[in-house]
Structure formats: C-alpha cells, structure tokens
Motif scaffolding. Structure first.
Motif, PDB file in Angstrom:
ATOM      1  N   ARG A  16     -12.881  57.032   0.370  1.00 44.16           N
ATOM      2  CA  ARG A  16     -12.802  56.374   1.784  1.00 44.16           C
ATOM      3  C   ARG A  16     -13.243  58.299   3.062  1.00 44.16           C
ATOM      4  O   ARG A  16     -12.649  59.598   3.429  1.00 44.16           O
ATOM      5  CB  ARG A  16     -11.672  56.453   2.564  1.00 44.16           C
ATOM      6  CG  ARG A  16     -11.367  55.383   1.542  1.00 44.16           C
ATOM      7  CD  ARG A  16     -10.006  54.612   2.172  1.00 44.16           C
ATOM      8  NE  ARG A  16      -9.827  53.381   0.894  1.00 44.16           N
ATOM      9  CZ  ARG A  16      -9.924  51.975   1.484  1.00 44.16           C
ATOM     10  NH1 ARG A  16      -9.877  51.828   2.577  1.00 44.16           N
ATOM     11  NH2 ARG A  16      -9.264  51.883   0.748  1.00 44.16           N
ATOM     12  N   THR A  17     -14.424  58.367   3.840  1.00 40.95           N
ATOM     13  CA  THR A  17     -14.780  59.274   5.147  1.00 40.95           C
ATOM     14  C   THR A  17     -14.438  58.100   6.138  1.00 40.95           C
ATOM     15  O   THR A  17     -14.812  57.279   6.535  1.00 40.95           O
ATOM     16  CB  THR A  17     -15.701  59.918   4.707  1.00 40.95           C
ATOM     17  OG1 THR A  17     -17.220  58.594   5.072  1.00 40.95           O
ATOM     18  CG2 THR A  17     -16.004  60.600   3.175  1.00 40.95           C
ATOM     19  N   ALA A  18     -14.303  59.487   7.201  1.00 42.24           N
ATOM     20  CA  ALA A  18     -14.559  58.541   8.809  1.00 42.24           C
ATOM     21  C   ALA A  18     -14.809  60.431   9.196  1.00 42.24           C
ATOM     22  O   ALA A  18     -14.527  61.443   9.437  1.00 42.24           O
ATOM     23  CB  ALA A  18     -12.829  58.161   9.429  1.00 42.24           C
ATOM     24  N   LYS A  19     -15.347  59.794  10.626  1.00 40.39           N
ATOM     25  CA  LYS A  19     -16.225  60.852  11.584  1.00 40.39           C
ATOM     26  C   LYS A  19     -15.740  60.341  12.952  1.00 40.39           C
ATOM     27  O   LYS A  19     -16.268  59.028  13.242  1.00 40.39           O
ATOM     28  CB  LYS A  19     -17.222  61.265  11.546  1.00 40.39           C
ATOM     29  CG  LYS A  19     -17.748  61.864  12.219  1.00 40.39           C
ATOM     30  CD  LYS A  19     -19.425  62.941  12.474  1.00 40.39           C
ATOM     31  CE  LYS A  19     -19.888  63.902  13.047  1.00 40.39           C
ATOM     32  NZ  LYS A  19     -21.251  64.181  12.654  1.00 40.39           N
ATOM     33  N   ALA A  20     -15.492  60.876  14.272  1.00 38.98           N
ATOM     34  CA  ALA A  20     -15.096  61.144  15.181  1.00 38.98           C
ATOM     35  C   ALA A  20     -15.118  62.142  16.202  1.00 38.98           C
ATOM     36  O   ALA A  20     -15.533  63.073  15.448  1.00 38.98           O
ATOM     37  CB  ALA A  20     -13.372  60.696  15.810  1.00 38.98           C
ATOM     38  N   ASP A 129     -14.625  60.158  26.312  1.00 37.10           N
ATOM     39  CA  ASP A 129     -15.957  60.225  25.114  1.00 37.10           C
ATOM     40  C   ASP A 129     -15.539  60.455  23.744  1.00 37.10           C
ATOM     41  O   ASP A 129     -16.055  60.336  22.879  1.00 37.10           O
ATOM     42  CB  ASP A 129     -17.101  60.738  25.780  1.00 37.10           C
ATOM     43  CG  ASP A 129     -17.105  60.833  26.379  1.00 37.10           C
ATOM     44  OD1 ASP A 129     -16.900  59.730  27.381  1.00 37.10           O
ATOM     45  OD2 ASP A 129     -17.985  61.831  26.895  1.00 37.10           O
ATOM     46  N   ILE A 130     -14.031  60.110  23.350  1.00 43.18           N
ATOM     47  CA  ILE A 130     -13.131  59.959  22.082  1.00 43.18           C
ATOM     48  C   ILE A 130     -13.624  58.478  21.617  1.00 43.18           C
ATOM     49  O   ILE A 130     -13.255  57.365  22.128  1.00 43.18           O
ATOM     50  CB  ILE A 130     -11.540  59.795  21.821  1.00 43.18           C
ATOM     51  CG1 ILE A 130     -11.352  61.349  22.705  1.00 43.18           C
ATOM     52  CG2 ILE A 130     -11.257  60.383  20.730  1.00 43.18           C
ATOM     53  CD1 ILE A 130     -10.010  61.424  22.788  1.00 43.18           C
ATOM     54  N   LYS A 131     -14.315  58.773  20.315  1.00 39.65           N
ATOM     55  CA  LYS A 131     -14.400  57.111  19.573  1.00 39.65           C
ATOM     56  C   LYS A 131     -15.101  57.868  18.068  1.00 39.65           C
ATOM     57  O   LYS A 131     -15.362  58.706  17.906  1.00 39.65           O
ATOM     58  CB  LYS A 131     -16.287  57.022  20.604  1.00 39.65           C
ATOM     59  CG  LYS A 131     -16.945  57.769  20.215  1.00 39.65           C
ATOM     60  CD  LYS A 131     -17.874  56.986  20.818  1.00 39.65           C
ATOM     61  CE  LYS A 131     -19.367  58.076  20.605  1.00 39.65           C
ATOM     62  NZ  LYS A 131     -20.750  57.864  21.411  1.00 39.65           N
TER      63      LYS A 131
END
Length: 306
Positions: A16-20, A129-131
C-alpha cells in the motif's frame, strides 16, 4: 455514542502506498532567511523532513482510529518556493490497512515544524492546501459489490434437509449477499450430502445465475461430497479462491486447514464457490471473496484480462 474502529483482521496484506502534499505560506523575509541559512534553529528544510518522518511513524499516537502498523518506507520532500515551503510525503507498507493518514500526518508535521522554527519572525504564516494526492494497494483498487448479479445459495446438510437442524449458514450467506454486497439471491435450496443430487442441482443452475455459493460438505466425512460434485461439473478450477479461504481462515482458527473448499466455472461464465458449513466460515470467506466475483466472471467471459 461509542467508538468503533474498523476491523481489518480479515483483509489481505498488500503493498500500500499513499502520497500527500501541502504548503505553508511565508513572508518574503522568512523565505530569505531560509535561503540564506539564517534561521537560528538551523536548517528548516532538512529539519522539517525529519519532523515529517516522525509524524508518519507516530500517527496512531495522535489519531485514535489509526492502527499501529509497520511502515516500510517514508520519503518526505521539502521545497522552498518564492512564497513559502512546499512539502510532499510518500509512505509505503505491506499491510491490511492503508497509509493515507500517515502520509497526511507526515505533511502536517513537516509544515508545523516550519511554523515552529519561524514563529519568532513571521506572525502571518498560513498552513494550507494539505491534501491526499494518491493512494494504491487497498480494497478500492480491486473490490466490487454484487449488484446486478443473480446469485444462488445451496446448503448441503443431511440434518438440515431432514428438518432436524436450522440452516444458519445459508441464511447468513443470503443476508450478506443481499444486504452487504447488493446481490440478488434468486435461488435458495437445502440438499442432503448426496453427490448425485448436488451435481444435478449445480448443472440445473448453469447459465441461469451468475454465481452459486454452496455451504457445507467440505470436510473429511464420507458424506462430504460438495467438493467432488463441484469438480465434476466445472470446466476450470479457480484454485486461488480455495487457497485464500485457507490462508486467511487459519488466522481465525487452525481448523480452516481442514476445509477442502474450492471454486470454479461451470459452463461459459457461472461461478461456483464452496464455503464451509459454519456461520463464522461463511461470514469470513464471503466477505473476503465477494469483492472479486465480478472480475472473475468477466475473466470467464473473456471480457477482462488479469
């Protein structure tokens, strides 16, 4: 009102990967201080990268519904722009729950660290702008419901067919199919553990329903003939379904290794899935396998390659 964390014990472990990303807006003076290395507390960009890494790893300590997970990789990047500092974070793990909150927390911690290091000089900083930019590897990448599919449920049990016991496993399957996955159960039957009758029933449903779920008859008794009947009528065995039921099931009870359940395609595109005769076994295995049924049927039809 109580709290209810999500139970992920029955999910597959996947990469699993996530980018913010996010940004903190600074004055021109603050930007120049960072650029020239004049911030008394030190290197703002490098320190904020470290803060972001700490934030990712400590996410469960501050967010009560986040699971304690093993994080395999974290990358936090900081970039000095003309109007502030841009931060991005990418988190990766192999697990049963996603890492998007860890990525978002990493960005938040990094931006807060910029704020902390400049708060004595800049009173108008704004974090925004955190998303979440992207996430991969979770259930949403492969899972589908059963809406639009015609389903059959067949319970194989001598005692239930004679009316000596209640069919709890079949009724549980129907409830989950219809109320959790949106499928339509158009056929329900209880049969004795008789191979010829099971074969006849399975053949009669070929092409009339999209998927047949059987419960019971997967053990070692001489009367347990569900698997033999299924293998007699299918043209292609879906080996992975049976393997998954045993691999995942053993986490709940070692007795799952004693199940001989299998799955396969009968005719052109009717999928048969054997499940154990217990309510618990039906719940665990149906919830695990149902999200992949539509994909399996499309593969059988030649509509979608894996």
């Amino acid at each position: 009102m109580g709290f209810k964390p999500v139970d992920v014990s029955g999910k597959f472990e996947t990469i699993r990967t996530a980018k913010a990303e996010g940004k903190i807006y600074l004055s021109k003076e603050s930007v120049e201080m960072i650029k020239e290395g004049k911030v008394p507390k030190g290197d703002v960009l490098l320190a904020s990268q470290m803060a972001g890494m700490y934030g990712a790893k400590r996410t469960p300590d501050i967010l009560p519904f986040c699971h304690n997970i093993m994080i395999d990789h974290v990358v936090v990047d900081t970039r000095l722009d003309e109007d502030g500092v841009y931060v991005s974070a990418e988190v990766k793990n192999v697990g049963r729950t996603g890492v998007e909150m860890e990525a978002l927390t990493a960005v938040s911690a990094a931006l807060l660290n910029v704020y902390d290091m400049l708060k004595a000089f800049d009173k108008n900083m704004v974090i925004g702008d955190i998303k979440l930019v992207s996430k991969r590897g979770g259930k949403s990448d492969y899972a589908e419901d059963l809406s639009g599919l015609k389903c059959a449920v067949i319970t194989l049990s001598d005692s239930c067919s004679r009316g000596e016991a209640e069919d709890k496993s079949g009724k549980t399957a129907i409830d989950i199919i219809e109320n959790e996955f949106g499928g339509e159960v158009v056929h329900y039957k209880i049969l004795p553990d008789d191979k010829d009758k099971i074969v006849e029933e399975l053949k009669s449903l070929e092409g009339k329903v999209d998927v047949i779920f059987t419960t019971g008859g997967t053990g070692f008794s001489e009367r347990d003939q569900t698997v033999e009947a299924t293998k007699e009528v299918i043209r292609t065995e879906a080996v992975g379904f049976g393997e998954a039921m045993r691999i995942i099931g053993v986490k709940f009870t070692p007795k799952s290794l004693l199940s001989r359940a299998t799955a396969g395609i009968i005719g052109k595109d009717t999928l048969i899935i054997n499940m154990p005769g217990s309510r618990g076994g039906v719940k665990d295995n149906l919830r695990m396998l149902a999200p992949m049924v539509k994909h399996a049927i499309r593969m059988a039809r030649g509509e979608k390659k894996h």
